[in-house]
Scaffold this active site. Structure first.
Site, PDB file in Angstrom:
ATOM      1  N   ARG B  79       0.816  -1.222   0.000  1.00 29.92           N
ATOM      2  CA  ARG B  79       0.000   0.000   0.000  1.00 29.92           C
ATOM      3  C   ARG B  79       0.847   1.269   0.000  1.00 29.92           C
ATOM      4  O   ARG B  79       0.603   2.185  -0.781  1.00 29.92           O
ATOM      5  CB  ARG B  79      -0.932   0.015   1.219  1.00 29.92           C
ATOM      6  CG  ARG B  79      -2.192  -0.772   1.041  1.00 29.92           C
ATOM      7  CD  ARG B  79      -2.968  -0.805   2.347  1.00 29.92           C
ATOM      8  NE  ARG B  79      -2.105  -1.277   3.433  1.00 29.92           N
ATOM      9  CZ  ARG B  79      -1.872  -2.545   3.675  1.00 29.92           C
ATOM     10  NH1 ARG B  79      -2.430  -3.465   2.931  1.00 29.92           N
ATOM     11  NH2 ARG B  79      -1.075  -2.923   4.656  1.00 29.92           N
ATOM     12  N   THR B  80       1.826   1.333   0.875  1.00 34.84           N
ATOM     13  CA  THR B  80       2.587   2.583   1.012  1.00 34.84           C
ATOM     14  C   THR B  80       3.340   2.901  -0.280  1.00 34.84           C
ATOM     15  O   THR B  80       3.272   4.012  -0.801  1.00 34.84           O
ATOM     16  CB  THR B  80       3.568   2.492   2.200  1.00 34.84           C
ATOM     17  OG1 THR B  80       2.820   2.156   3.365  1.00 34.84           O
ATOM     18  CG2 THR B  80       4.285   3.804   2.431  1.00 34.84           C
ATOM     19  N   LYS B 108      25.932  -4.695  -1.945  1.00 36.16           N
ATOM     20  CA  LYS B 108      27.397  -4.719  -2.074  1.00 36.16           C
ATOM     21  C   LYS B 108      28.073  -4.086  -0.867  1.00 36.16           C
ATOM     22  O   LYS B 108      29.282  -3.910  -0.854  1.00 36.16           O
ATOM     23  CB  LYS B 108      27.819  -3.949  -3.340  1.00 36.16           C
ATOM     24  CG  LYS B 108      27.254  -4.510  -4.620  1.00 36.16           C
ATOM     25  CD  LYS B 108      27.615  -3.596  -5.793  1.00 36.16           C
ATOM     26  CE  LYS B 108      26.812  -3.957  -7.026  1.00 36.16           C
ATOM     27  NZ  LYS B 108      26.803  -2.842  -7.990  1.00 36.16           N
ATOM     28  N   ARG B 129      11.264   3.635   2.575  1.00 39.83           N
ATOM     29  CA  ARG B 129      10.979   2.748   3.702  1.00 39.83           C
ATOM     30  C   ARG B 129      12.236   1.931   3.946  1.00 39.83           C
ATOM     31  O   ARG B 129      12.949   1.564   2.999  1.00 39.83           O
ATOM     32  CB  ARG B 129       9.808   1.825   3.392  1.00 39.83           C
ATOM     33  CG  ARG B 129       9.684   0.723   4.444  1.00 39.83           C
ATOM     34  CD  ARG B 129       8.424  -0.059   4.339  1.00 39.83           C
ATOM     35  NE  ARG B 129       7.290   0.741   4.806  1.00 39.83           N
ATOM     36  CZ  ARG B 129       6.082   0.245   4.988  1.00 39.83           C
ATOM     37  NH1 ARG B 129       5.853  -1.031   4.745  1.00 39.83           N
ATOM     38  NH2 ARG B 129       5.103   1.004   5.397  1.00 39.83           N
ATOM     39  N   HIS B 157       5.896   6.354  11.009  1.00 36.18           N
ATOM     40  CA  HIS B 157       5.248   6.179   9.715  1.00 36.18           C
ATOM     41  C   HIS B 157       4.293   7.369   9.547  1.00 36.18           C
ATOM     42  O   HIS B 157       3.078   7.213   9.596  1.00 36.18           O
ATOM     43  CB  HIS B 157       4.487   4.842   9.722  1.00 36.18           C
ATOM     44  CG  HIS B 157       4.017   4.393   8.378  1.00 36.18           C
ATOM     45  ND1 HIS B 157       4.301   5.069   7.215  1.00 36.18           N
ATOM     46  CD2 HIS B 157       3.268   3.330   8.004  1.00 36.18           C
ATOM     47  CE1 HIS B 157       3.747   4.431   6.196  1.00 36.18           C
ATOM     48  NE2 HIS B 157       3.115   3.373   6.656  1.00 36.18           N
TER      49      HIS B 157
END
Lengths: 157, 330
Positions: B79-80, B108, B129, B157
């Site tokens: 969703r985000t 890496k 995120r 959030h």
């Protein structure tokens, strides 16, 4: 500190620093942040000594080593009540209570293993707050607040 | 960055029918990083919610034309990520990015700082995120471009809270003086923590309904007490529902319970059915950050109280509003 028999529990120093009225049990943590093992001067510590004001206290004597106020203030994380005495020729020439800095950078390891500061090469940063229970530290990054007893690891000052 | 509120300058505009009061809003959100809901003032929250509701009514398909958003998702999200990317595209902007850290140089051994410093040179705004807490704040130090936090581990959030507030404003017509209950996992749920903190600005009466093992953390209750917010703590919801304007539900996560028997005992106690809503106020709306498992019976979806799917849709508009404001397009 004189016992009832008249003998000193912790011997006097001629020159150097005495950290007095440290919170009982905090001496080893204070020594560790000061990086005492890198000095070869005489260091005397007393722990859980009787205190008129707080019941019990720790005391640290650093012979021939005058610590700077900025370094002394780091001890406030563990013991905001500590008093610094600068000794010259057995006399106290300067005496002050440690002050808690509002920001502590690069010294305390964040106890949250999922904090970015423990996973990337970078300095930690904490905002300090003094309250009735003692000192609390809020991580600038993960935003968690810790009590002083939660702090288990720190980098040397 | 310093917080200096929002300046509004009113000026008179001559029109055919006379002089009209118009206003210019110089948003303090221009160029700002949006890392934590606690850094937004009530005025800033109101301006974001207001713009989000306007964009829902009146789309602006060219507002961010020529702008590029870096969509940096170091951990999976549906969703985000999709709503951030859609928000940018619906405003006419473009999106580059990744949805899995496995395809980046992080694999890496590149630091987050270096990765975001480079991405910041390519794009106008970064939405991200990351599984580690504090990652968004660290990323913001690496670039001058605004960084919007789409979730950093269990920490913050903020866009979720903004879409929650937008949904509350949309359904109740106001944010102030509402009776709001939060129910379910209040211990680990970051959405309820941030929402409770944001609601301290709006004089909410809060009800916290949870089993003792998943109760609201004490540090948060202390914060509410210090700010003079009225709240109460409950283990069951039956008597609370008639008092509420908003019921915010969360999923009780079985994996959080040290004792599976305790989980089995509470998981059905916090299951909302149509019968539970018979004495609810007409304006009661049920919100949920989703995904739900079994805490809201499917039959509740058909009642006028259900608003969780519209709430998820609002994520699109709340993120559009934020992108427009930090990129100074409004």
């Amino acid at each position: 500190m004189i016992q009832q028999t008249g003998t000193l529990l912790v011997s006097a120093i001629k020159n150097g620093t005495v950290i007095d009225h440290a919170k009982a049990g905090s001496a080893l943590k204070i020594l560790s942040i000061l990086g005492v093992e890198n000095h070869d001067n005489v260091v005397t510590i007393g722990m859980h000594l009787p205190s008129k004001t707080s019941g019990k206290k720790d005391i640290i004597k650093l012979a021939n080593w005058e610590i700077t106020p900025s370094k002394a203030n780091l001890t406030a994380i563990f013991s905001p009540s500590a008093v610094i005495n600068i000794i010259k020729d057995f006399k106290v020439v300067k005496k002050y209570q440690v002050e808690l800095s509002e920001i502590i950078s690069g010294l305390v390891v964040c106890p949250n293993p999922k904090c970015i500061t423990n996973n990337e090469s970078m300095d930690s940063l904490f905002h300090t707050q003094k309250n009735k229970q003692g000192v609390s530290l809020k991580c600038h990054y993960c935003e968690r607040t810790f009590k002083q007893e939660d702090i288990k690891e720190y980098h040397r000052a | 960055m310093p917080k200096i509120g929002i300046f509004i300058i009113y000026y008179l505009v001559p029109t055919q029918s006379g002089l009209f009061l118009n206003k210019f809003m110089f948003s303090t959100l221009k160029g700002r990083d949006i890392i934590s809901i606690n850094e937004l003032t009530p005025a800033e929250i109101n301006s974001i919610v207001k713009l989000a509701l306007e964009l829902k009514k009146k789309p602006q398909p060219n507002l961010l034309a020529g702008k590029v958003m870096g969509s940096c998702f170091f951990e999976p999200s549906t969703r985000t990520r999709l709503s951030f990317e859609t928000a940018m595209q619906r405003l006419g902007g473009k999106v580059v990015g990744f949805a899995d850290a496995g395809v980046t140089s992080a694999k890496k051994g590149e630091t987050l700082y270096d990765s975001i410093k480079i991405v910041g040179q390519y794009v106008d705004v970064v939405a991200m995120r990351h599984p580690l807490e504090g990652a968004a704040r660290r990323a913001a130090e690496a670039t001058d471009k605004p960084v919007i936090n789409g979730g950093d581990g269990a920490n913050q959030h903020p866009t979720q809270t903004l879409l929650d507030l937008m949904s509350i404003k949309e359904t109740q017509g106001k944010l102030n003086n509402l009776s709001i209950a939060m129910m379910g996992d209040l211990k680990y749920g970051r959405t309820v923590h941030s929402l409770a903190q944001a609601l301290t600005h709006f004089n909410a009466r809060l009800y916290f309904i949870a089993p003792p093992s998943l109760a609201m953390p004490e540090y948060l209750l202390t914060e509410l007490r210090e700010k003079g917010i009225k709240f109460s703590v409950h283990e069951s919801f039956e008597n609370i529902i008639p008092k509420l304007d908003v019921l915010y539900m969360t999923r009780i996560q079985g994996e959080r319970f040290p004792d599976q028997m305790e989980y089995n005992r509470v998981k059905d106690v916090y299951r909302l059915t149509v019968a539970d809503l018979k004495n609810a106020k007409k304006n009661l709306r049920i919100l949920h950050p989703l995904p739900r498992v079994n805490e809201i019976d499917y039959a509740v979806d058909k009642t006028p109280h259900a608003y969780y799917f519209e709430q998820a849709e609002n994520g699109l508009y709340a993120r559009q509003a934020l992108l427009a404001l930090v990129l100074n397009a409004i």
